[in-house]
Design an enzyme around this catalytic site. Structure first.
Site, PDB file in Angstrom:
ATOM      1  N   LYS A   1     -34.069  -6.510  -2.431  1.00 30.00           N
ATOM      2  CA  LYS A   1     -34.536  -5.145  -2.164  1.00 30.00           C
ATOM      3  C   LYS A   1     -34.652  -4.408  -3.495  1.00 30.00           C
ATOM      4  CE  LYS A   1     -31.799  -1.751  -0.429  1.00 30.00           C
ATOM      5  NZ  LYS A   1     -31.977  -0.533  -1.229  1.00 30.00           N
TER       6      LYS A   1
ATOM      7  N   ASP B   1     -38.044  -0.678  -1.209  1.00 32.18           N
ATOM      8  CA  ASP B   1     -37.332   0.396  -0.509  1.00 32.18           C
ATOM      9  C   ASP B   1     -37.602   1.727  -1.221  1.00 32.18           C
ATOM     10  OD1 ASP B   1     -35.503   1.925   0.933  1.00 32.18           O
ATOM     11  OD2 ASP B   1     -33.754   1.139  -0.128  1.00 32.18           O
ATOM     12  N   LEU B   2     -38.818   2.250  -1.049  1.00 32.97           N
ATOM     13  CA  LEU B   2     -39.158   3.521  -1.704  1.00 32.97           C
ATOM     14  C   LEU B   2     -39.247   4.663  -0.688  1.00 32.97           C
ATOM     15  CD1 LEU B   2     -41.725   2.353  -4.427  1.00 32.97           C
ATOM     16  CD2 LEU B   2     -39.271   2.732  -4.633  1.00 32.97           C
ATOM     17  N   LYS B   3     -39.025   4.360   0.580  1.00 34.24           N
ATOM     18  CA  LYS B   3     -38.958   5.380   1.646  1.00 34.24           C
ATOM     19  C   LYS B   3     -40.071   6.414   1.487  1.00 34.24           C
ATOM     20  CE  LYS B   3     -33.922   4.996   2.115  1.00 34.24           C
ATOM     21  NZ  LYS B   3     -33.597   4.154   0.936  1.00 34.24           N
ATOM     22  N   PHE B   4     -41.315   5.959   1.602  1.00 31.26           N
ATOM     23  CA  PHE B   4     -42.449   6.861   1.417  1.00 31.26           C
ATOM     24  C   PHE B   4     -42.401   8.015   2.423  1.00 31.26           C
ATOM     25  CE2 PHE B   4     -44.579   2.711   0.086  1.00 31.26           C
ATOM     26  CZ  PHE B   4     -44.419   2.951  -1.272  1.00 31.26           C
ATOM     27  N   HIS B   5     -42.702   9.218   1.940  1.00 35.33           N
ATOM     28  CA  HIS B   5     -42.710  10.405   2.810  1.00 35.33           C
ATOM     29  C   HIS B   5     -43.668  11.416   2.194  1.00 35.33           C
ATOM     30  CE1 HIS B   5     -40.123  13.545   5.183  1.00 35.33           C
ATOM     31  NE2 HIS B   5     -41.356  13.453   5.605  1.00 35.33           N
ATOM     32  N   ASP B   6     -44.865  11.524   2.748  1.00 35.90           N
ATOM     33  CA  ASP B   6     -45.870  12.416   2.172  1.00 35.90           C
ATOM     34  C   ASP B   6     -46.962  12.591   3.237  1.00 35.90           C
ATOM     35  OD1 ASP B   6     -47.587  13.786   0.284  1.00 35.90           O
ATOM     36  OD2 ASP B   6     -46.561  12.702  -1.319  1.00 35.90           O
TER      37      ASP B   6
ATOM     38  N   PRO C   1     -50.408  11.886   5.364  1.00 31.63           N
ATOM     39  CA  PRO C   1     -50.892  10.575   5.806  1.00 31.63           C
ATOM     40  C   PRO C   1     -51.737   9.844   4.763  1.00 31.63           C
ATOM     41  CG  PRO C   1     -51.051  12.140   7.599  1.00 31.63           C
ATOM     42  CD  PRO C   1     -50.612  12.928   6.394  1.00 31.63           C
TER      43      PRO C   1
ATOM     44  N   THR D   1     -28.359   7.923   6.890  1.00 32.18           N
ATOM     45  CA  THR D   1     -26.968   7.854   7.370  1.00 32.18           C
ATOM     46  C   THR D   1     -26.062   8.807   6.588  1.00 32.18           C
ATOM     47  OG1 THR D   1     -26.697   5.936   5.949  1.00 32.18           O
ATOM     48  CG2 THR D   1     -27.016   5.503   8.286  1.00 32.18           C
TER      49      THR D   1
ATOM     50  N   ARG E   1     -19.991  -5.424   4.699  1.00 37.69           N
ATOM     51  CA  ARG E   1     -18.990  -5.858   3.734  1.00 37.69           C
ATOM     52  C   ARG E   1     -18.223  -7.058   4.267  1.00 37.69           C
ATOM     53  NH1 ARG E   1     -21.449  -3.397   0.838  1.00 37.69           N
ATOM     54  NH2 ARG E   1     -20.924  -1.762  -0.641  1.00 37.69           N
TER      55      ARG E   1
ATOM     56  N   GLN F   1     -19.275   2.957   1.066  1.00 33.51           N
ATOM     57  CA  GLN F   1     -19.729   2.803   2.456  1.00 33.51           C
ATOM     58  C   GLN F   1     -18.568   3.181   3.378  1.00 33.51           C
ATOM     59  OE1 GLN F   1     -22.736   2.319   3.288  1.00 33.51           O
ATOM     60  NE2 GLN F   1     -23.784   1.037   1.776  1.00 33.51           N
TER      61      GLN F   1
ATOM     62  N   GLY G   1     -25.513  -5.254  -1.384  1.00 33.88           N
ATOM     63  CA  GLY G   1     -25.678  -5.109  -2.825  1.00 33.88           C
ATOM     64  C   GLY G   1     -24.431  -5.462  -3.605  1.00 33.88           C
ATOM     65  N   ARG G   2     -23.533  -4.477  -3.747  1.00 39.06           N
ATOM     66  CA  ARG G   2     -22.413  -4.614  -4.673  1.00 39.06           C
ATOM     67  C   ARG G   2     -21.486  -5.811  -4.446  1.00 39.06           C
ATOM     68  NH1 ARG G   2     -21.329   1.672  -4.157  1.00 39.06           N
ATOM     69  NH2 ARG G   2     -22.348   1.122  -2.189  1.00 39.06           N
TER      70      ARG G   2
HETATM   71  O1  C5P Z   1     -23.991  -2.059  -2.550  1.00 38.57           O
HETATM   72  P1  C5P Z   1     -24.271  -1.864  -1.084  1.00 38.57           P
HETATM   73  O2  C5P Z   1     -24.118  -3.129  -0.269  1.00 38.57           O
HETATM   74  O3  C5P Z   1     -23.519  -0.701  -0.493  1.00 38.57           O
HETATM   75  O4  C5P Z   1     -25.835  -1.508  -1.057  1.00 38.57           O
HETATM   76  C1  C5P Z   1     -26.500  -1.149   0.110  1.00 38.57           C
HETATM   77  C2  C5P Z   1     -27.917  -0.832  -0.178  1.00 38.57           C
HETATM   78  O5  C5P Z   1     -28.509  -0.357   1.030  1.00 38.57           O
HETATM   79  C3  C5P Z   1     -28.128   0.230  -1.236  1.00 38.57           C
HETATM   80  O6  C5P Z   1     -29.334  -0.088  -1.935  1.00 38.57           O
HETATM   81  C4  C5P Z   1     -28.311   1.505  -0.425  1.00 38.57           C
HETATM   82  O7  C5P Z   1     -29.138   2.433  -1.069  1.00 38.57           O
HETATM   83  C5  C5P Z   1     -28.994   0.960   0.829  1.00 38.57           C
HETATM   84  N1  C5P Z   1     -28.792   1.765   2.032  1.00 38.57           N
HETATM   85  C6  C5P Z   1     -27.543   2.101   2.521  1.00 38.57           C
HETATM   86  N2  C5P Z   1     -27.427   2.865   3.657  1.00 38.57           N
HETATM   87  C7  C5P Z   1     -28.509   3.291   4.294  1.00 38.57           C
HETATM   88  C8  C5P Z   1     -29.778   2.966   3.838  1.00 38.57           C
HETATM   89  C9  C5P Z   1     -29.873   2.187   2.684  1.00 38.57           C
HETATM   90  O8  C5P Z   1     -26.535   1.679   1.955  1.00 38.57           O
HETATM   91  N3  C5P Z   1     -28.354   3.986   5.398  1.00 38.57           N
END
Ligand code: C5P
Length: 240
Positions: free
Chosen positions: A35, A62-67, A69, A126, A187, A196, A216-217
């Site tokens: 991503k 994952d750029l979450k476009f919002h503008d 149409p 979230t 996790r 989180q 991610g992490r």
């Molecule tokens: O490092 P981690 O596993 O927390 O990364 C989760 C990824 O998912 C991050 O890129 C975060 O921006 C994205 N994300 C999130 N919660 C959301 C939407 C996206 O953690 N509700």
């Protein structure tokens, strides 16, 4: 037999192309999806996407476009042209915006004789709670607002939503099993929760019905990222 690695998306949340190269090169034999979010894309642009696709791997942009149409439709076309496999838009951008985006991406894909990217809706972030929603002028409870926006996204031809594992059951019940759910906030038991708040394990998220997990992490910060990704995949596989 299902190849579970098609369902893990590693969030390439790093600040530079240099660091992205280091991670992608390490994980290329284990992971199929990355991503790319606003941080890396703002720093490195299309080169970040080309890095991943150059390894034959898939990109969730994952750029979450919002503008308006026209603008989001053109952004969706550009993402499709770039060869990403998934991208997302804010469903609160409205029906006309989502329909125009689907139409634009499909037309570009057809023109290139390539598959259309999976288009995913972000409903309510979230990070927002009821009082944030009220401030923004929405009086619906969060769960109702999420479901309404998800339903609208489905009606506009989008393929699924981003959602925490807790909401997967309701989404699948109301919108059907084929409507995809992409789930962050996952996790493994051995990893830190970081920031989180309501985490589920990879096995729980798969059992709850997530189609894709975004992690991610726990991978990026592991001493051995390849081993961390393998352990996550093994856990996902055991839950099937
Ligand atoms: O490092 P981690 O596993 O927390 O990364 C989760 C990824 O998912 C991050 O890129 C975060 O921006 C994205 N994300 C999130 N919660 C959301 C939407 C996206 O953690 N509700």
């Amino acid at each position: 037999m299902e190849d579970i690695s098609n369902r893990l998306i590693v969030a390439l949340d790093v600040p530079t192309l240099y660091e992205a190269v280091r991670i992608v090169d390490k994980l290329a034999g284990t992971v199929k999806w990355f991503k790319i979010g606003s941080q890396l894309y703002t720093a490195a642009g299309p080169e970040a996407v080309k890095l991943v696709t150059g390894y034959g791997l898939k990109v969730f942009l994952d750029l979450k476009f919002h503008d308006i149409p026209a603008t989001v439709s053109l952004a969706g076309r550009a993402a499709t042209q770039l060869g990403v496999n998934m991208f997302n838009v804010h469903s609160s951008g409205g029906e006309a915006m989502m329909r125009a985006t689907v139409k634009g991406a499909r037309a570009t894909a057809a023109n290139n004789k390539s598959p259309c990217p999976v288009i995913i809706a972000v409903t309510i972030l979230t990070s927002m709670d009821q009082s944030d929603l009220r401030q923004a002028g929405c009086i619906d409870p969060v769960d109702r607002a999420v479901m309404n926006l998800a339903k609208m996204a489905q009606e506009c031809g989008l393929d699924g939503v981003v959602s925490s594992a807790e909401e997967i059951g309701d989404i699948k019940k109301n919108l059907g099993r084929d409507f995809l759910v992409v789930t962050p906030g996952v996790r493994p038991g051995w990893a830190a929760a970081d920031d989180q708040k309501r985490v589920k394990t990879p096995a729980e998220a798969i059992r709850d019905g997530a189609d894709y997990l975004v992690i991610g992490r726990p991978v990026l910060k592991a001493e051995d990222p390849t081993d961390a990704a393998r352990r996550i995949l093994d856990e996902m596989d055991s839950a099937l």
